[in-house]
Write a protein that holds these residues in place. Sequence first.
Motif, short mmCIF file in Angstrom:
data_model
loop_
_atom_site.label_atom_id
_atom_site.label_comp_id
_atom_site.label_asym_id
_atom_site.label_seq_id
_atom_site.Cartn_x
_atom_site.Cartn_y
_atom_site.Cartn_z
N ARG A 1 51.80 5.91 31.63
CA ARG A 1 53.04 6.61 31.33
C ARG A 1 52.76 8.08 31.10
O ARG A 1 52.67 8.54 29.97
CB ARG A 1 53.69 6.02 30.08
N LEU A 2 52.61 8.82 32.19
CA LEU A 2 52.46 10.27 32.08
C LEU A 2 53.82 10.91 32.30
O LEU A 2 54.75 10.26 32.78
CB LEU A 2 51.48 10.77 33.13
N PHE A 3 53.94 12.18 31.98
CA PHE A 3 55.15 12.91 32.33
C PHE A 3 54.94 13.47 33.73
O PHE A 3 54.48 14.60 33.91
CB PHE A 3 55.41 14.02 31.31
N GLY B 1 56.61 14.68 36.21
CA GLY B 1 57.19 15.91 36.74
C GLY B 1 56.72 17.15 36.00
O GLY B 1 57.13 18.26 36.32
N MET B 2 55.87 16.97 35.00
CA MET B 2 55.35 18.12 34.27
C MET B 2 53.88 18.32 34.66
O MET B 2 53.23 17.38 35.12
CB MET B 2 55.48 17.89 32.76
N THR B 3 53.39 19.52 34.44
CA THR B 3 52.02 19.77 34.86
C THR B 3 51.06 19.08 33.90
O THR B 3 51.43 18.63 32.81
CB THR B 3 51.69 21.26 34.88
N LEU C 1 48.66 20.45 32.26
CA LEU C 1 48.58 21.24 31.04
C LEU C 1 49.76 20.94 30.13
O LEU C 1 49.61 20.74 28.92
CB LEU C 1 48.54 22.73 31.39
N GLU C 2 50.95 20.87 30.73
CA GLU C 2 52.14 20.59 29.92
C GLU C 2 52.04 19.23 29.24
O GLU C 2 52.44 19.07 28.08
CB GLU C 2 53.40 20.63 30.79
N MET D 1 50.13 19.74 26.25
CA MET D 1 50.86 20.54 25.26
C MET D 1 51.88 19.67 24.52
O MET D 1 52.07 19.82 23.31
CB MET D 1 51.57 21.71 25.93
N VAL D 2 52.55 18.80 25.26
CA VAL D 2 53.53 17.93 24.61
C VAL D 2 52.86 17.08 23.54
O VAL D 2 53.43 16.83 22.47
CB VAL D 2 54.22 17.01 25.66
N ASP E 1 47.56 23.17 36.57
CA ASP E 1 48.95 23.50 36.85
C ASP E 1 49.60 22.60 37.89
O ASP E 1 50.69 22.87 38.37
CB ASP E 1 49.06 24.96 37.28
N PRO F 1 51.36 19.04 39.11
CA PRO F 1 52.13 17.98 38.46
C PRO F 1 51.28 16.73 38.26
O PRO F 1 50.48 16.36 39.13
CB PRO F 1 53.28 17.72 39.42
N ALA G 1 52.01 13.71 38.39
CA ALA G 1 52.25 12.61 39.33
C ALA G 1 51.40 12.75 40.59
O ALA G 1 51.23 11.78 41.32
CB ALA G 1 53.72 12.56 39.70
N ASP G 2 50.87 13.96 40.83
CA ASP G 2 50.07 14.17 42.03
C ASP G 2 48.63 13.67 41.90
O ASP G 2 47.90 13.62 42.88
CB ASP G 2 50.02 15.66 42.37
N ARG H 1 45.38 13.08 26.82
CA ARG H 1 46.65 13.38 26.17
C ARG H 1 46.72 12.70 24.80
O ARG H 1 47.13 13.31 23.81
CB ARG H 1 47.82 12.92 27.05
N GLU I 1 61.31 12.73 31.03
CA GLU I 1 60.32 12.08 31.89
C GLU I 1 60.01 10.67 31.42
O GLU I 1 59.96 9.74 32.22
CB GLU I 1 59.03 12.90 31.89
N ASP I 2 59.75 10.51 30.13
CA ASP I 2 59.37 9.19 29.65
C ASP I 2 59.51 9.13 28.14
O ASP I 2 58.69 9.68 27.41
CB ASP I 2 57.92 8.88 30.05
N ARG J 1 61.07 22.64 39.95
CA ARG J 1 60.96 22.90 38.52
C ARG J 1 59.81 23.86 38.28
O ARG J 1 58.72 23.66 38.79
CB ARG J 1 60.71 21.57 37.82
N VAL K 1 54.44 26.37 31.13
CA VAL K 1 53.23 27.06 30.73
C VAL K 1 52.22 26.84 31.86
O VAL K 1 52.22 25.80 32.51
CB VAL K 1 52.69 26.52 29.39
N ILE L 1 57.36 22.69 40.81
CA ILE L 1 57.15 21.25 41.00
C ILE L 1 58.33 20.69 41.76
O ILE L 1 59.49 20.92 41.40
CB ILE L 1 57.03 20.56 39.64
N LEU M 1 59.34 14.62 42.12
CA LEU M 1 58.45 14.09 41.09
C LEU M 1 59.12 14.06 39.73
O LEU M 1 58.72 13.32 38.84
CB LEU M 1 57.18 14.95 41.00
N VAL M 2 60.15 14.90 39.56
CA VAL M 2 60.76 15.04 38.25
C VAL M 2 61.71 13.89 38.00
O VAL M 2 62.50 13.53 38.86
CB VAL M 2 61.51 16.39 38.16
#
Lengths: 311, 282, 444
Positions: free
Chosen positions: B100-102, B104-106, B108-109, B112-113, B161, B163, B165-166, B179, C308-309, C421, C425, C434, C438-439
């Motif tokens: 369970r990753l985010f 659509g976010m990088t 690094l993000e 950070m979360v 940087d 995503p 999901a990649d 994380r 996202e989740d 997107r 940061v 992005i 994927l989002v």
Amino acid sequence: MDYFLQQLINGVTLGSIYGLIAIGYTMVYGIIGMINFAHGDIFMVGSFVALILIVALGITAATPVLLLILALALVLVVAMALTAVWGWTVERIAYRPLRGSFRLAPLITAIGASIALQNFVQVSQGAKNKPLQPLFSGSFQLTDGGADGSGFIVNLSYIQILIVVTTVILMGGFTYLINNTNLGRSQRACEQDRKMASLLGVNVDRTISLTFVMGASLASVAGLMFLLYYGVVDFYIGFLAGVKAFTAAVLGGIGSLPGAMLGGLLIGLIETFWSGYFSVEYKDVAAFSILAIVLIFMPEGLLGQPEVEKV
Amino acid sequence: MSTWDNNPVLKVEHLTMRFGGLTAINDLSFNIGRGDITALIGPNGAGKTTVFNCITGFYKPTEGRLVMNRSNGEKHLLERMADFKITADAKVARTFQNIRLFGGMTILENLMVAQHNPLMVASNWTVGGLLGLGGYKKSNVDAIETAKYWLERIDLIDRADAPAADLSYGDQRRLEIARAMCTGPELLCLDEPAAGLNPKESLELNNLLQYIRKEHDTSVVLIEHDMSVVMEISDHVVVLDYGVKISDGTPEFVKNDPHVIAAYLGVEDDEVDQVEEEVGIV
Amino acid sequence: MQARQKDSLLVASVKDSLGAAVITFALACVMVGLRVDVASGRGAELFLEHRWLAVAVAVLIVFAGRLAMNIFFWKREDPPSLNLSGLMPKGGLGANSSNIIKYGLLGLAVVLPFVLMFWLGARGSRQYIDLAILVLTYVMLGWGLNIVVGLAGLLDLGYVAFYAVGAYSYALLAHYFGFSFWLCLPLAGILAAFWGIILGFPVLRLRGDYLAIVTLAFGEIIRVVLLNWYQFTGGPDGLSGIPRPSFFGLEFSRGEGGFASFFGLDYSSIHRIIFLYYLIFAMALFTNFVTMRLRRMPIGRAWEALREDEIACRALGINTTNTKLTAFALGAMFAGFAGSFFATRQGFISPESFTFLESAIILAIVVLGGLGSQIGVVIAAIVMIGGFEFFREFEEYRMLVFGMIMVVIMVWKPRGLISSRTPSVALSKNAKGISADLVQEGHG
Ligand SMILES: Nc1ncnc2c1ncn2[C@@H]1O[C@H](COP(=O)(O)OP(=O)(O)OP(=O)(O)O)[C@@H](O)[C@H]1O
Ligand SMILES: [Mg+2]
């Protein structure tokens, strides 16, 4: 007590209408997991089709009873067929191209389709109310209002009987259809897992189209009933009826046919009792509050299956 | 008295979890030693993930106690805490069986979360940060440094940087661990971290876990099916079958426990003696 | 061989087009071919008007159009139905071109009233500045809703309720206490945020569609209450005589002490319009500024992570209820600001301005623009609201076309116009956007 009985009768009648519309919501939600926002407007189109057919056939209160019933049956069948085409078209144009796309897109097209349908009817049929002279005016008097005639007279009108009976018959028929035919099986298969169903040779597109067709034709029945009961339609009736019918579907447990019917009845009863005992102005508030309360405390509805969050 | 009973970081006491009629875990008790790598093993459906879900608050146990002993002396009763509090206050972090990753976010993000809570404090619950007050800027830079530190550990610094999901499957697994580490946990729960990894990735994972244990004040409990991995890195193994503990001890001990062999070979309880004879224990 | 294939393509096309024509006939025969109307003079009797010609034309157009498309465009044995997404260019605008658009639009917005004044004169430009004010109001509303739907992934169909709370707060505070616009503006925002929290608290644990329908219900409840609480809100008659805003205490009125005489200008009603334009422009920019800043802060990242989740968020120690509530309240607050602007601009408000349709339009702007994209909202607002107003001559058909356009754009670009997107940061200077594929879109 008599007043209560009258409200009960009115509530069941209204509830039948909501229930018929709610089935369309519940079936579509069950199979593709979207709120078909345009469904309320399909109901409205259905009632317009029925109205036009009634006027075109020259049906009035003066028509002999037997002929009247036959003519109305004809109206019912034709309206179901034509409204079904409307339902099919909306699905084909606004939803099918977005199948498998992200969740909000079909919601927006549904809202767009709803706006378009409403305004199409406004343009093609005019914005004015269309009042229809009552076709059946008779009723059974269940109480006589007491010896001095000062009591409350409870009426059970023929039209109310007609509505409830038709609803029960159609409900029975559709339940049978879903439970015992190939179509019903395909439908349930698509509900469970659309990809798998298609791999096993279920024609998913066709099944979904048929779901919309069935929902739309039931909505047109509701449209006819609404027309006969209230005797007036306009292009805007779809929105409120649609939201309430959706409320009914959620209340009963979305995805469940008996649930939709039960939810319809409850919403109908709540609305009439609220209007009868508290205030007519706030009857919609009552219905919506019930929706909010049910969703917050019992999100799976009365007859729905609880959803487990697996981690 | 084994080491994990002397100084447990988490004590699981009489844990029972029922789903309607199904008893997924039945009166389970075991300890997780501080600084150990503990493995929780068992056949499919034994209730391992359910134990994790109880520890991290996603399920409320039907019965039992879960006592977290933090290194600063605080005691937390996990069964009474909300899920996010367990991570925030009791310092238990976890990963998931299906990642369970985010997405659509990088990358690094994502890291950070994970540092949300300290950053919220540093930004005075957003107000200060919004106005540019206080030490938020510095905390933000520190948070990025922490993220970079972990990115170097898991060899993803070059893709910071991109995503999430990649990433390839193995990279995603490691990112999820990084994380979780960014929350600063004292107990790290990993649900099948090696599932689906190739031998090279599996080796990298072992190294990462050893590193975490050595360099950070973090105990690790992991669910694993691959016995070779379990034998190689764990100090302590707990075996579940049908929600009941059937063995508990060092890898060496568990490996030779006839109950374990029976459970894995799928033998009825009353045939255990027979199996024991065949295997030549007794 | 060649000829036969051509033939069968033709046959297939004709068949398909005939099918479409039959469907069109079934749709149109009753709903277009006959029009039921109320006879005047003969009681309330209904009569029918025949329009068979219109039906014939519609059927012919569909047949010919579909045939032409089949033969010249799709050129396939089995022509796809309305599948616009396949025909149109893929992918959204890149980060670069969206930057150019961004600054271009910003510059244009700054000088717009003066360009219009110079070009069309005070009288002629008024209607266009009014339109620009309207567009900016929707931009602001769209940006506010973008926090809730685009960032936090919470589907809110009752957003207009908070717009109404803002408008009525100002109108009522001004009416009962004589508060000025500048005092009411923050109060309206706070009140709307307060309502956002009150309504949000019980419902935010619901998932996607359920949340949508409950927020819709709340929106309707608020409207019905406004409609029926006659003594307090004026019911369907609404509230009128809402005070206009002043320019730091200077009224936009004729004569001594007014804005015009203070600055030695000739009085003109356009001054107020221009002032309103810059007011909403500043308010919208403020919304954008706050949102963009928040996106780079822990709370904003938590919103996006939530989208996202949600389960992963909880496992990372994020209090999801509070996080959702802040998004909801903040979105509501901006709607409240916009609402009080609406009240002061109109001078009159009634529940009619706050129907579900309004919520639907704002949501459509956010989704069509591309969820979470600030510049997308601007473009969508210009296209939808601007385009809508330009069709004023076709009053009757306007909403019909509007609804159809909503469908067409969505089918064309399900992810919205701007579908990429930007990371909040980044380590490297030139981090790429992005892709929206994927989002996630959120579940709650
Ligand atoms: N939310 C739930 N509701 C009902 N039953 C559940 C729930 N979660 C788990 N279970 C049941 O509990 C039992 C244990 O499941 P669990 O996921 O813990 O097994 P596991 O040991 O992790 O298996 P695997 O190795 O396959 O991951 C299973 O029978 C499962 O179906
Ligand atoms: Mg598991």
